[in-house]
Motif scaffolding. Structure first.
Motif, short mmCIF file in Angstrom:
data_model
loop_
_atom_site.label_atom_id
_atom_site.label_comp_id
_atom_site.label_asym_id
_atom_site.label_seq_id
_atom_site.Cartn_x
_atom_site.Cartn_y
_atom_site.Cartn_z
N VAL A 99 -8.38 -1.80 -1.57
CA VAL A 99 -6.98 -1.33 -1.47
C VAL A 99 -6.11 -1.98 -2.56
CG1 VAL A 99 -4.99 -1.00 0.02
CG2 VAL A 99 -7.29 -0.87 0.99
N ARG B 128 -7.78 5.76 -0.83
CA ARG B 128 -7.65 4.49 -0.12
C ARG B 128 -6.79 4.64 1.15
NH1 ARG B 128 -11.44 3.96 -2.67
NH2 ARG B 128 -11.89 2.45 -4.32
N LEU B 129 -5.55 5.10 1.03
CA LEU B 129 -4.67 5.12 2.20
C LEU B 129 -5.07 6.21 3.20
CD1 LEU B 129 -1.24 4.45 0.45
CD2 LEU B 129 -2.78 2.80 1.54
N SER C 165 -3.83 -0.49 -5.45
CA SER C 165 -2.37 -0.58 -5.32
C SER C 165 -1.73 -1.42 -6.42
CB SER C 165 -1.98 -1.16 -3.95
OG SER C 165 -2.39 -2.51 -3.83
#
Ligand SMILES: N[C@@H](CCC(=O)N[C@@H](CS)C(=O)NCC(=O)O)C(=O)O
Length: 213
Positions: free
Chosen positions: A108, A141-142, A112
């Motif tokens: 993540v 990812r999210l 990010s």
């Protein structure tokens, strides 16, 4: 009991305050109720001693007796080995917590961090670079993280260092409005940052930098 000393910058500009990674370490130490001291290293003129503790001249690092540890993930793993409030004892949950700790950093945050650098740079949202980074973070990812966090309170069953890292990574995404379409990520972040240990760690970091102004 060996003495724990957390070292962070003596000062940082306004923008990163509340987000400097010593917060992850403060948070873990507060969750575990471990006694610690905080020391400062110059932000502007980084010393040879600083690079001896942190090879990239970054913050934070932690000393535990004669051990000196850099990288927030390594520091939290070290503290997890010292206190079961940070890392579950049950072998399956412990293994899950370690896997999620690396997922927070290596999957993540790896997506990010470049996304946030582009966002802070003021890059137009119409460029190919922005669309690629935004899609990578959100679609790969999210979006997969969303059902995981909708389904459980904490990543490894009970609260652990994996949650400190995942929540701290998501905090910066949320600050830059990246969680708008991810309500379970937002709810998880709200749960994590409602913890008294986070509140104390955050207030202490803000006070530390304010004292240097
Ligand atoms: N991967 C490192 C990153 C550390 C990091 O990026 N620290 C920032 C503060 S949050 C820093 O030192 N920035 C100043 C710089 O990179 O020169 C960790 O997790 O400890």
């Amino acid at each position: 009991m060996r003495a724990l000393t957390l070292t962070t910058f003596d000062w940082v500009p306004e923008m990163p305050r509340g987000y400097v990674r010593d917060l992850r370490v403060r948070w873990a130490l507060e969750e575990a109720g471990l006694a610690y001291r905080v020391e400062s290293t110059p932000f502007r003129d980084r010393t040879a001693e600083h690079f001896a503790h942190q090879p990239f001249g970054q913050a934070p690092w932690l000393t535990d007796g004669d051990l000196s540890i850099f990288e927030s993930g390594a520091i939290l793993l070290h503290l997890g080995e010292r206190h079961e409030a940070l890392l579950p004892v049950d072998p399956r949950a412990r293994s899950d917590a370690k896997a999620w700790l690396f997922a927070a950093l290596n999957s993540v945050e790896a997506a990010s961090l470049p996304w946030s650098i582009l966002a802070f740079s003021g890059e137009s949202r119409d460029t190919a670079a922005w669309k690629t980074m935004d899609g990578f973070l959100k679609i790969h990812r999210l979006k997969p993280l969303e059902p995981v966090l909708a389904d459980r309170e904490w990543l490894a069953g009970t609260f652990s260092i994996a949650d400190i890292l995942m929540a701290d990574v998501l905090r910066l995404v949320n600050r830059l409005e990246g969680l708008t379409d991810f309500p379970a990520c937002r709810d998880y972040l709200a749960r994590a940052t409602a913890r008294p240990a986070f509140t104390k760690a955050h207030a202490d970091q803000m006070a530390h930098f304010a004292a240097a102004d």
